[in-house]
Design a protein around this motif. Structure first.
Motif, PDB file in Angstrom:
ATOM      1  N   VAL A 191       0.830  -1.208   0.000  1.00  0.00           N
ATOM      2  CA  VAL A 191       0.000   0.000   0.000  1.00  0.00           C
ATOM      3  C   VAL A 191       0.866   1.259   0.000  1.00  0.00           C
ATOM      4  O   VAL A 191       0.581   2.231  -0.701  1.00  0.00           O
ATOM      5  CB  VAL A 191      -0.944   0.004   1.220  1.00  0.00           C
ATOM      6  N   VAL A 192       1.924   1.236   0.777  1.00  0.00           N
ATOM      7  CA  VAL A 192       2.808   2.399   0.858  1.00  0.00           C
ATOM      8  C   VAL A 192       3.421   2.713  -0.503  1.00  0.00           C
ATOM      9  O   VAL A 192       3.593   3.880  -0.876  1.00  0.00           O
ATOM     10  CB  VAL A 192       3.921   2.154   1.900  1.00  0.00           C
ATOM     11  N   LYS A 193       3.739   1.684  -1.279  1.00  0.00           N
ATOM     12  CA  LYS A 193       4.334   1.901  -2.590  1.00  0.00           C
ATOM     13  C   LYS A 193       3.334   2.471  -3.586  1.00  0.00           C
ATOM     14  O   LYS A 193       3.706   3.124  -4.557  1.00  0.00           O
ATOM     15  CB  LYS A 193       4.901   0.577  -3.124  1.00  0.00           C
ATOM     16  N   ASN A 194       2.066   2.215  -3.359  1.00  0.00           N
ATOM     17  CA  ASN A 194       1.022   2.690  -4.268  1.00  0.00           C
ATOM     18  C   ASN A 194       0.024   3.530  -3.479  1.00  0.00           C
ATOM     19  O   ASN A 194      -0.882   3.009  -2.835  1.00  0.00           O
ATOM     20  CB  ASN A 194       0.321   1.508  -4.930  1.00  0.00           C
ATOM     21  N   LEU A 195       0.205   4.840  -3.527  1.00  0.00           N
ATOM     22  CA  LEU A 195      -0.632   5.736  -2.731  1.00  0.00           C
ATOM     23  C   LEU A 195      -2.103   5.639  -3.099  1.00  0.00           C
ATOM     24  O   LEU A 195      -2.980   5.928  -2.287  1.00  0.00           O
ATOM     25  CB  LEU A 195      -0.146   7.181  -2.897  1.00  0.00           C
ATOM     26  N   ASN A 196      -2.402   5.244  -4.337  1.00  0.00           N
ATOM     27  CA  ASN A 196      -3.790   5.148  -4.764  1.00  0.00           C
ATOM     28  C   ASN A 196      -4.535   4.010  -4.075  1.00  0.00           C
ATOM     29  O   ASN A 196      -5.764   3.916  -4.176  1.00  0.00           O
ATOM     30  CB  ASN A 196      -3.866   4.950  -6.285  1.00  0.00           C
ATOM     31  N   SER A 197      -3.781   3.128  -3.412  1.00  0.00           N
ATOM     32  CA  SER A 197      -4.413   1.999  -2.724  1.00  0.00           C
ATOM     33  C   SER A 197      -4.979   2.381  -1.369  1.00  0.00           C
ATOM     34  O   SER A 197      -5.691   1.594  -0.738  1.00  0.00           O
ATOM     35  CB  SER A 197      -3.402   0.849  -2.548  1.00  0.00           C
ATOM     36  N   TRP A 198      -4.663   3.590  -0.891  1.00  0.00           N
ATOM     37  CA  TRP A 198      -5.159   4.024   0.414  1.00  0.00           C
ATOM     38  C   TRP A 198      -6.616   4.458   0.305  1.00  0.00           C
ATOM     39  O   TRP A 198      -6.950   5.627   0.314  1.00  0.00           O
ATOM     40  CB  TRP A 198      -4.312   5.165   0.971  1.00  0.00           C
ATOM     41  N   THR A 199      -7.502   3.481   0.175  1.00  0.00           N
ATOM     42  CA  THR A 199      -8.935   3.733   0.123  1.00  0.00           C
ATOM     43  C   THR A 199      -9.541   3.442   1.496  1.00  0.00           C
ATOM     44  O   THR A 199      -8.920   2.757   2.320  1.00  0.00           O
ATOM     45  CB  THR A 199      -9.597   2.832  -0.927  1.00  0.00           C
ATOM     46  N   PRO A 200     -10.747   3.943   1.762  1.00  0.00           N
ATOM     47  CA  PRO A 200     -11.384   3.637   3.057  1.00  0.00           C
ATOM     48  C   PRO A 200     -11.516   2.130   3.293  1.00  0.00           C
ATOM     49  O   PRO A 200     -11.371   1.664   4.426  1.00  0.00           O
ATOM     50  CB  PRO A 200     -12.764   4.297   2.915  1.00  0.00           C
ATOM     51  N   GLU A 201     -11.789   1.377   2.219  1.00  0.00           N
ATOM     52  CA  GLU A 201     -11.910  -0.077   2.369  1.00  0.00           C
ATOM     53  C   GLU A 201     -10.594  -0.710   2.791  1.00  0.00           C
ATOM     54  O   GLU A 201     -10.546  -1.597   3.650  1.00  0.00           O
ATOM     55  CB  GLU A 201     -12.384  -0.705   1.052  1.00  0.00           C
ATOM     56  N   THR A 202      -9.482  -0.251   2.178  1.00  0.00           N
ATOM     57  CA  THR A 202      -8.168  -0.792   2.516  1.00  0.00           C
ATOM     58  C   THR A 202      -7.791  -0.481   3.949  1.00  0.00           C
ATOM     59  O   THR A 202      -7.328  -1.349   4.701  1.00  0.00           O
ATOM     60  CB  THR A 202      -7.096  -0.228   1.563  1.00  0.00           C
ATOM     61  N   VAL A 203      -7.996   0.775   4.349  1.00  0.00           N
ATOM     62  CA  VAL A 203      -7.681   1.186   5.722  1.00  0.00           C
ATOM     63  C   VAL A 203      -8.524   0.396   6.713  1.00  0.00           C
ATOM     64  O   VAL A 203      -8.034  -0.078   7.746  1.00  0.00           O
ATOM     65  CB  VAL A 203      -7.906   2.694   5.899  1.00  0.00           C
ATOM     66  N   GLY A 204      -9.803   0.213   6.396  1.00  0.00           N
ATOM     67  CA  GLY A 204     -10.685  -0.540   7.287  1.00  0.00           C
ATOM     68  C   GLY A 204     -10.268  -1.991   7.422  1.00  0.00           C
ATOM     69  O   GLY A 204     -10.276  -2.554   8.521  1.00  0.00           O
ATOM     70  N   ALA A 205      -9.874  -2.596   6.287  1.00  0.00           N
ATOM     71  CA  ALA A 205      -9.455  -3.997   6.313  1.00  0.00           C
ATOM     72  C   ALA A 205      -8.181  -4.177   7.128  1.00  0.00           C
ATOM     73  O   ALA A 205      -8.060  -5.119   7.927  1.00  0.00           O
ATOM     74  CB  ALA A 205      -9.251  -4.509   4.891  1.00  0.00           C
ATOM     75  N   LEU A 206      -7.196  -3.288   6.919  1.00  0.00           N
ATOM     76  CA  LEU A 206      -5.944  -3.385   7.668  1.00  0.00           C
ATOM     77  C   LEU A 206      -6.181  -3.180   9.166  1.00  0.00           C
ATOM     78  O   LEU A 206      -5.620  -3.879  10.010  1.00  0.00           O
ATOM     79  CB  LEU A 206      -4.945  -2.355   7.144  1.00  0.00           C
ATOM     80  N   THR A 207      -7.036  -2.213   9.489  1.00  0.00           N
ATOM     81  CA  THR A 207      -7.345  -1.941  10.902  1.00  0.00           C
ATOM     82  C   THR A 207      -8.029  -3.137  11.548  1.00  0.00           C
ATOM     83  O   THR A 207      -7.688  -3.541  12.667  1.00  0.00           O
ATOM     84  CB  THR A 207      -8.246  -0.706  11.018  1.00  0.00           C
ATOM     85  N   ALA A 208      -8.989  -3.733  10.844  1.00  0.00           N
ATOM     86  CA  ALA A 208      -9.706  -4.891  11.373  1.00  0.00           C
ATOM     87  C   ALA A 208      -8.775  -6.079  11.553  1.00  0.00           C
ATOM     88  O   ALA A 208      -8.874  -6.812  12.543  1.00  0.00           O
ATOM     89  CB  ALA A 208     -10.858  -5.254  10.439  1.00  0.00           C
ATOM     90  N   THR A 209      -7.848  -6.262  10.616  1.00  0.00           N
ATOM     91  CA  THR A 209      -6.911  -7.389  10.707  1.00  0.00           C
ATOM     92  C   THR A 209      -5.988  -7.246  11.907  1.00  0.00           C
ATOM     93  O   THR A 209      -5.783  -8.190  12.676  1.00  0.00           O
ATOM     94  CB  THR A 209      -6.067  -7.487   9.421  1.00  0.00           C
TER      95      THR A 209
END
Length: 224
Positions: A191-209
């Motif tokens: 995700v850090v390498k691709n800034l466009n991947s920082w979507t609310p869904e991605t952040v939520g999934a990482l936080t939940a994990t």
């Protein structure tokens, strides 16, 4: 990074369950009957190979997009782990008093029967369809473990009294959780390498994990 999905989370939980039950059954034998012998070392190497094999197949463990070779190999690995356990309990009958031999033989038969089921469902996986037979991995692993516990409490000399089962279980869980942390770290680096991947869904999934791993960690090392 592939967008997180409910099926992906379910697949990871299922993978974690199979891995944990596999190692738990190894621990259930080790804390009571393991001895330093050539045979035990060879069988122990098989268990280690099974753990490595399950870990190698983890990235392709996707029930929604099954790869025939991966799922067949996964089932074969589970079969070999149960065959090794069956052999270990069989060897233990030669060292234990007669009062415990019946229980050990039943345990050996239980693991061997499970191994044959794992072998049987191996051929149900094909590239042409997503078979639901993989659910047997979870059901059989749970039933297999419950049977071992029930037998252990029914026969004299097979109980877990004065054993280090809780400590060994916590250690095994920590190792498996460590693998989960590594997977999360790899995804974060992507995700850090691709800034466009920082979507609310991605952040939520990482936080939940991360929260899920932390909760499991607390249950085993603070609340237990």
């Amino acid at each position: 990074m592939r967008p997180p999905t409910v099926s992906g989370l379910t697949a990871y939980i299922g993978y974690f369950l199979v891995l944990w039950l596999l190692w738990l059954n190894v621990i259930l034998f080790d804390v009571r009957f393991v001895v330093d012998s050539v045979a035990e070392r060879v069988l122990g190497a098989i268990h280690l190979g099974a753990m490595v094999g399950v870990s190698v197949f983890a990235p392709q463990h996707d029930p929604a997009k099954q790869v025939e070779g991966t799922f067949q190999a996964f089932s074969i690995v589970l079969m070999f782990s149960r065959v090794a356990l069956s052999a270990q309990y069989g060897l233990a009958t030669l060292r234990q008093p007669k009062v415990a031999r019946t229980g050990l033989m039943v345990m050996a038969a239980t693991h061997f029967a499970a191994a044959m089921v794992y072998l049987g469902i191996t051929f149900r996986f094909t590239d042409s369809t997503n078979s639901r037979v993989f659910v047997v991995w979870y059901i059989l692993g749970f039933v297999d473990t419950v049977i071992i516990f029930v037998i252990s409490f029914q026969f004299t000399g097979l109980s877990f009294r004065k054993r280090v089962l809780p400590e060994r279980t916590k250690t095994a869980t920590l190792l498996i959780l460590g693998e989960g942390v590594i997977v999360v770290a790899e995804h974060v680096s992507t995700v850090v390498k691709n800034l466009n991947s920082w979507t609310p869904e991605t952040v939520g999934a990482l936080t939940a994990t991360v929260a899920l791993i932390y909760i499991i960690f607390q249950i085993y090392f603070d609340w237990a």
